[in-house]
Design a protein around this motif. Sequence first.
Motif, PDB file in Angstrom:
ATOM      1  N   THR A  28      12.893  40.366 -31.709  1.00 41.62           N
ATOM      2  CA  THR A  28      11.594  41.168 -32.337  1.00 41.62           C
ATOM      3  C   THR A  28      11.535  40.504 -33.773  1.00 41.62           C
ATOM      4  O   THR A  28      10.316  40.545 -34.363  1.00 41.62           O
ATOM      5  CB  THR A  28      11.677  42.525 -32.217  1.00 41.62           C
ATOM      6  N   PHE A  29      12.551  40.220 -34.469  1.00 41.50           N
ATOM      7  CA  PHE A  29      12.515  40.010 -35.971  1.00 41.50           C
ATOM      8  C   PHE A  29      11.518  38.858 -36.113  1.00 41.50           C
ATOM      9  O   PHE A  29      10.998  38.857 -37.344  1.00 41.50           O
ATOM     10  CB  PHE A  29      13.965  39.408 -36.320  1.00 41.50           C
ATOM     11  N   SER A  30      11.324  37.969 -35.196  1.00 37.83           N
ATOM     12  CA  SER A  30      10.440  36.761 -35.454  1.00 37.83           C
ATOM     13  C   SER A  30       8.990  37.231 -35.435  1.00 37.83           C
ATOM     14  O   SER A  30       8.149  36.411 -35.932  1.00 37.83           O
ATOM     15  CB  SER A  30      10.607  35.781 -34.179  1.00 37.83           C
ATOM     16  N   SER A  31       8.736  38.437 -35.200  1.00 40.61           N
ATOM     17  CA  SER A  31       7.215  38.920 -35.143  1.00 40.61           C
ATOM     18  C   SER A  31       7.165  39.981 -36.385  1.00 40.61           C
ATOM     19  O   SER A  31       6.138  40.584 -36.626  1.00 40.61           O
ATOM     20  CB  SER A  31       6.966  39.772 -33.910  1.00 40.61           C
ATOM     21  N   CYS A  32       8.237  39.929 -37.119  1.00 37.77           N
ATOM     22  CA  CYS A  32       8.216  40.819 -38.525  1.00 37.77           C
ATOM     23  C   CYS A  32       8.102  40.221 -39.773  1.00 37.77           C
ATOM     24  O   CYS A  32       8.721  39.072 -39.794  1.00 37.77           O
ATOM     25  CB  CYS A  32       9.544  41.637 -38.437  1.00 37.77           C
ATOM     26  N   ALA A  33       7.331  40.557 -40.855  1.00 41.90           N
ATOM     27  CA  ALA A  33       7.397  40.070 -41.799  1.00 41.90           C
ATOM     28  C   ALA A  33       8.780  40.699 -42.518  1.00 41.90           C
ATOM     29  O   ALA A  33       9.516  41.772 -42.135  1.00 41.90           O
ATOM     30  CB  ALA A  33       6.306  40.820 -42.962  1.00 41.90           C
TER      31      ALA A  33
END
Length: 127
Positions: A28-33
């Motif tokens: 999910t980190f890849s969808s986060c700023a």
Amino acid sequence: QVQLVESGGGSLQAGGSLRLSCAASRRTFSSCAMGWFRQTPGKEREFVAGISWSGMSSYYADSVKGRFTISRDNNKNTGALQMNSLKPEDTAVYYCAAQMTFPSETVTAAPDEYTYWGQGTQVTVSS
């Protein structure tokens, strides 16, 4: 839920370099700023640098511009903060933070906007 773990802090003399890393527990980190913040005793948490989920947009506090570089590797769920020409005033606990923003390229400097936080890593710069 995304867990963040910082590493790479330490003690060094002014003028030196450190590279902080932030490891995320979930894809999910890849969808986060992602943002880096720092805090010293008695002061509010201060924005240092931020990068969009894609890595295409990055922002820096004026105090670190030209000395620090933020980056991320979404394939490895990691982020980093390269700190060069360190000064005693850079001494602080440094925190990695993440905020779900996909598909927006938005990066905010407001700590209250970030959902996920690491435990922090101490950076001490002596003169």
